[in-house]
Design an enzyme around this catalytic site. Structure first.
Site, PDB file in Angstrom:
ATOM      1  N   CYS A   1       9.661   0.055   7.939  1.00 54.74           N
ATOM      2  CA  CYS A   1      10.271  -1.219   7.344  1.00 54.74           C
ATOM      3  C   CYS A   1       9.022  -2.262   7.092  1.00 54.74           C
ATOM      4  O   CYS A   1       8.948  -2.982   6.115  1.00 54.74           O
ATOM      5  CB  CYS A   1      11.116  -2.102   8.254  1.00 54.74           C
TER       6      CYS A   1
ATOM      7  N   CYS B   1      11.303  -1.313  13.513  1.00 54.95           N
ATOM      8  CA  CYS B   1      10.969  -0.466  12.438  1.00 54.95           C
ATOM      9  C   CYS B   1       9.575  -0.539  11.683  1.00 54.95           C
ATOM     10  O   CYS B   1       9.469  -1.176  10.839  1.00 54.95           O
ATOM     11  CB  CYS B   1      12.313  -0.592  11.247  1.00 54.95           C
TER      12      CYS B   1
END
Length: 175
Positions: free
Chosen positions: A101, A98
């Site tokens: 993230c 991700c």
């Protein structure tokens, strides 16, 4: 020639511009959430710049000490933290793949040093899918504020100003 869908008919020559407008609308929304890659934004001529208030709010944050973020190692550690009923726990649900993230992680670590008496965790959804499933985490990054087993609040996204605002509302005043 017309293309009719339901009761709406449009000429074939209007289909492509309508599709382009729809894609640009989606791109703007993704840019606002910080999920649109820069190369795609440049190609579609979409840019999102935060307003001056948001820029100021984000720029003011500096670490107030060492980061207190811990990476969750086991389900037992997670449940042990939740057993403290009067203790708040901030969980960032993330994944190794991700990109948003990874983008928000340094800011999350800086913020953690401002909230004394609160535990900050990073939970990998691929390793702890049972925990992610229990809290219905469907998007990364997702931030949950827990007290005991109770969810006090949830925020999904990678906007630094929104995360800062969310934590101030859910955890309390930052120091």
């Amino acid at each position: 020639m017309l293309l009719c869908i339901g009761g709406v008919c449009v000429p074939y020559t209007a289909v492509l511009p309508i599709v382009i407008l729809a894609l640009k609308w989606v791109a703007v929304r993704l840019a606002q959430m910080g999920l649109l890659p820069k190369a795609v934004g440049d190609a579609l001529q979409v840019s999102f710049t935060a307003n001056a208030d948001e820029k100021e709010a984000v720029e003011e944050i500096t670490a107030a000490g060492p980061s207190t973020v811990k990476t969750l190692e086991s389900s037992e550690d997670f449940h042990a933290l939740l057993e403290k009923k009067d203790h708040k726990v901030v969980c960032k649900f993330t994944a190794s793949w991700c990109k948003p993230c990874h983008k928000i992680q340094p800011f999350y670590e800086k913020l953690s040093s401002h909230f004394k008496g609160t535990s900050f965790l990073t939970v990998d959804v691929d390793e702890f899918d049972d925990i992610a499933g229990k809290y219905s985490v469907a998007m990364m990054p997702t931030f949950l504020v827990l007290q005991g087993e109770k969810v006090l609040g949830s925020y999904s996204g990678s906007s630094e100003s929104e995360l800062q605002r969310f934590l101030k509302e859910q955890v309390g005043r930052s120091e």
